[in-house]
Design a protein around this motif. Sequence first.
Motif, PDB file in Angstrom:
ATOM      1  N   TRP A  36     -22.570 -28.083  15.989  1.00  0.00           N
ATOM      2  CA  TRP A  36     -21.330 -28.234  15.166  1.00  0.00           C
ATOM      3  C   TRP A  36     -20.401 -27.481  15.775  1.00  0.00           C
ATOM      4  O   TRP A  36     -19.144 -28.146  15.701  1.00  0.00           O
ATOM      5  CB  TRP A  36     -21.576 -27.567  13.650  1.00  0.00           C
ATOM      6  CG  TRP A  36     -21.999 -28.491  12.448  1.00  0.00           C
ATOM      7  CD1 TRP A  36     -23.426 -28.534  12.268  1.00  0.00           C
ATOM      8  CD2 TRP A  36     -21.593 -29.616  12.008  1.00  0.00           C
ATOM      9  NE1 TRP A  36     -23.741 -29.411  11.108  1.00  0.00           N
ATOM     10  CE2 TRP A  36     -22.417 -30.165  11.102  1.00  0.00           C
ATOM     11  CE3 TRP A  36     -20.374 -30.341  12.047  1.00  0.00           C
ATOM     12  CZ2 TRP A  36     -22.188 -31.272  10.306  1.00  0.00           C
ATOM     13  CZ3 TRP A  36     -20.059 -31.280  11.122  1.00  0.00           C
ATOM     14  CH2 TRP A  36     -21.138 -31.678  10.405  1.00  0.00           C
ATOM     15  N   ILE A  37     -20.294 -26.389  16.229  1.00  0.00           N
ATOM     16  CA  ILE A  37     -19.205 -25.492  16.514  1.00  0.00           C
ATOM     17  C   ILE A  37     -18.918 -25.929  17.667  1.00  0.00           C
ATOM     18  O   ILE A  37     -17.766 -26.108  18.081  1.00  0.00           O
ATOM     19  CB  ILE A  37     -19.618 -24.032  16.606  1.00  0.00           C
ATOM     20  CG1 ILE A  37     -20.052 -23.793  15.215  1.00  0.00           C
ATOM     21  CG2 ILE A  37     -18.617 -23.218  17.374  1.00  0.00           C
ATOM     22  CD1 ILE A  37     -20.053 -22.128  14.934  1.00  0.00           C
ATOM     23  N   THR A  38     -19.867 -26.103  18.983  1.00  0.00           N
ATOM     24  CA  THR A  38     -19.503 -26.792  20.242  1.00  0.00           C
ATOM     25  C   THR A  38     -19.014 -28.229  20.226  1.00  0.00           C
ATOM     26  O   THR A  38     -17.841 -28.357  20.949  1.00  0.00           O
ATOM     27  CB  THR A  38     -20.797 -26.829  21.131  1.00  0.00           C
ATOM     28  OG1 THR A  38     -21.154 -25.471  21.223  1.00  0.00           O
ATOM     29  CG2 THR A  38     -20.204 -27.053  22.411  1.00  0.00           C
ATOM     30  N   GLY A  39     -19.343 -29.100  19.275  1.00  0.00           N
ATOM     31  CA  GLY A  39     -18.892 -30.417  19.456  1.00  0.00           C
ATOM     32  C   GLY A  39     -17.446 -30.362  18.882  1.00  0.00           C
ATOM     33  O   GLY A  39     -16.689 -30.791  19.461  1.00  0.00           O
ATOM     34  N   VAL A  40     -17.281 -29.709  17.567  1.00  0.00           N
ATOM     35  CA  VAL A  40     -15.992 -29.450  17.070  1.00  0.00           C
ATOM     36  C   VAL A  40     -14.867 -28.982  18.245  1.00  0.00           C
ATOM     37  O   VAL A  40     -13.574 -29.224  18.227  1.00  0.00           O
ATOM     38  CB  VAL A  40     -15.920 -29.176  15.452  1.00  0.00           C
ATOM     39  CG1 VAL A  40     -14.475 -28.847  15.055  1.00  0.00           C
ATOM     40  CG2 VAL A  40     -16.773 -29.958  14.636  1.00  0.00           C
ATOM     41  N   GLY A  41     -15.448 -27.981  18.558  1.00  0.00           N
ATOM     42  CA  GLY A  41     -14.459 -27.226  19.457  1.00  0.00           C
ATOM     43  C   GLY A  41     -14.360 -28.069  20.821  1.00  0.00           C
ATOM     44  O   GLY A  41     -12.913 -27.861  21.072  1.00  0.00           O
ATOM     45  N   LEU A  42     -15.131 -28.516  21.342  1.00  0.00           N
ATOM     46  CA  LEU A  42     -14.728 -29.523  22.380  1.00  0.00           C
ATOM     47  C   LEU A  42     -13.602 -30.663  22.074  1.00  0.00           C
ATOM     48  O   LEU A  42     -12.711 -30.909  22.764  1.00  0.00           O
ATOM     49  CB  LEU A  42     -15.956 -29.983  23.179  1.00  0.00           C
ATOM     50  CG  LEU A  42     -16.860 -29.173  23.844  1.00  0.00           C
ATOM     51  CD1 LEU A  42     -18.069 -29.785  24.416  1.00  0.00           C
ATOM     52  CD2 LEU A  42     -16.315 -28.574  25.053  1.00  0.00           C
ATOM     53  N   VAL A  43     -13.835 -31.057  20.769  1.00  0.00           N
ATOM     54  CA  VAL A  43     -12.865 -32.115  20.401  1.00  0.00           C
ATOM     55  C   VAL A  43     -11.603 -31.563  20.176  1.00  0.00           C
ATOM     56  O   VAL A  43     -10.541 -32.200  20.666  1.00  0.00           O
ATOM     57  CB  VAL A  43     -13.438 -32.688  19.269  1.00  0.00           C
ATOM     58  CG1 VAL A  43     -12.431 -33.667  18.591  1.00  0.00           C
ATOM     59  CG2 VAL A  43     -14.717 -33.944  19.621  1.00  0.00           C
ATOM     60  N   ALA A  44     -11.500 -30.400  19.477  1.00  0.00           N
ATOM     61  CA  ALA A  44     -10.199 -29.729  19.183  1.00  0.00           C
ATOM     62  C   ALA A  44      -9.728 -29.477  20.603  1.00  0.00           C
ATOM     63  O   ALA A  44      -8.330 -29.437  20.959  1.00  0.00           O
ATOM     64  CB  ALA A  44     -10.409 -28.493  18.539  1.00  0.00           C
ATOM     65  N   ALA A  45     -10.313 -28.859  21.750  1.00  0.00           N
ATOM     66  CA  ALA A  45      -9.723 -28.411  22.850  1.00  0.00           C
ATOM     67  C   ALA A  45      -9.163 -29.753  23.680  1.00  0.00           C
ATOM     68  O   ALA A  45      -8.166 -29.699  24.302  1.00  0.00           O
ATOM     69  CB  ALA A  45     -10.888 -27.772  23.690  1.00  0.00           C
ATOM     70  N   GLY A  46     -10.191 -30.918  23.510  1.00  0.00           N
ATOM     71  CA  GLY A  46      -9.630 -32.152  24.330  1.00  0.00           C
ATOM     72  C   GLY A  46      -8.208 -32.514  23.517  1.00  0.00           C
ATOM     73  O   GLY A  46      -7.288 -32.996  24.299  1.00  0.00           O
ATOM     74  N   VAL A  47      -8.273 -32.622  22.268  1.00  0.00           N
ATOM     75  CA  VAL A  47      -7.019 -32.985  21.523  1.00  0.00           C
ATOM     76  C   VAL A  47      -5.783 -32.123  21.975  1.00  0.00           C
ATOM     77  O   VAL A  47      -4.612 -32.676  22.005  1.00  0.00           O
ATOM     78  CB  VAL A  47      -7.249 -33.164  19.916  1.00  0.00           C
ATOM     79  CG1 VAL A  47      -6.029 -33.284  19.249  1.00  0.00           C
ATOM     80  CG2 VAL A  47      -8.290 -34.023  19.580  1.00  0.00           C
TER      81      VAL A  47
END
Length: 579
Positions: A405-416
């Motif tokens: 949850w945290i890594t996936g959402v964090g990577l998406v937020a960092a990419g955006v």
Amino acid sequence: MSKKTSPQSRPRRRPRTLRGGESTPATQGRESARAATRGAAQKAGQKAAQKKITPDKDVPTTVLGRFRRFLPTVGIPNIVVVLGIIVVALAGLMFTASPLTWLPAAIAQLWLILNAAPATIDGLEIGVVPLLPALGLVALIARRIRVAVRERVSVADLLVLTACTLVIPVVLTLIAAGMMWDAGRVFDVGAPPLADAVGRTLLLHATALVIGMGGRLWGALLRRYGAPDGLVDAAVVALRILGWLAVAAAVVMVILFIMSWPRQVEVAGVYNSTAAVVAVSILSVLYLPNAVISAVAVLLGSEFHIGAASVSLFAIDLVPLPPLPLLAIIPGTASQWAVILLVAVAGITAYLVGSARLNLIQAVAAGVVAALVALVATELTSGQLAEFGDVGPMRLLTAGLALAWITGVGLVAAGVGKLADRRAPEPEAGVDADPQPDADTEPVDDGDDQVIDGEVIEDADDAVDADGADDADGADDADGADDADGTEGSEGADGDEGDVDTHEDAADAADADDAGEVEGVDDVEEPAESDESADSPESQHHDNDTVITEDAAATADAEDAEGTDVSGGTDGRKPPATD
């Protein structure tokens, strides 16, 4: 422009003496005031530097001395806890009219329960114990550690503190296990599984150590050993996410408690006395942290097991459960809208990760920290429960889901965030591309934590403030007494010596701004003289063993005062005087 007002033709600064070499009483008074001010500033700076950097007389430098320093830090709270356990055990025996021969077994059992260690009664293992008392012990130890490392601590001190924090409770756990083994020869009790008891004790007190060290000290340690920046911030974000998930789980539990009120009445009807109902209610309160951790695991998508029974957002399969009010809140079937709670988890995670603006490394680090915390929490809330079997959340599944949850959402937020930065329009010419931070945003100050001669100093500025060294700067205002003399207030106050007084006025203002000068004579035309202190050994910073001294800070302040004109110039020249 006249020769008198031209900055190129002005004479070099010289001591404030009259042409005849004789000084007036007013000049002598000003020089005495300046000398007193410089002496006070130097004395305060040396005192602050000695307190900030020089080892104190009470700070031990040997291993034995360090043990003497940190042994009471964790030894005293453990002794206090043991004394409290003895009092509670005596009160329980007196309340139940039990013989005093039960006292050693009661004391040992309470210590094991307080450290989340399993208990064995009548040959049945109770591996799931209430976590509320254990959390109180963690808070107590963490508070003591926080006080111990607040001012000055070295890496060697941390090693000794870690040994004291872990060894003392383990020794007490071994003593308690021996007492339970001895009591098992007479009473229906037994020693707990030794590996589980010691492991949980270590896990609990290691958690207290990590919490007690604090974010600033961890940041200083990571910087000392070359770890990537922002790991502490990533850990804080992970803990915030888990904390908000715990709040959401508690809200869900309150809603389920209200909806399950008829079942609560049925559970209360099982017991024949009010005292029994009060006892099981208190027991449910003690198990509340266990229930919240299990609810967070369910919100993440994991499962919670009570023997053959399983609870998740997708399905609920129940068997006859112990008659506890806390277990009565579990519904018989999973509602269709329960899956919507996954959206709430995603929303909480996305909001906190997006607000922190983590990069790729920080996103992964936050996920790893969350997985470790979930693994520790589920380990402390899982175990055998008498005849019911294994009880608790699924450990590896819960930790893996927290990581995902945290890594996936964090990577998406960092990419955006990176994509948005690339699509942002280029700043126009003449416009500052690096805007100033908002007034409401508190900048991160990395200077509070210092590594000095192998020592990690936390909140080092507090030591200076507590000593009142900063107040020494206020002594600079003493030079303002120069204006009260009235001897240098105007250009032509001394007749034909007005030109000399004009330059002396500017010199007075420059020296009033720099009370830390050792010499009363300064030459603004030779800026190299003010840069000599920058090359001194006291102001140099080394890569392997960084040294930050108070003398270096004072030198930097002297450089700023020397290179800045009283009227705002920065080139070492005074503005032209006007007639």
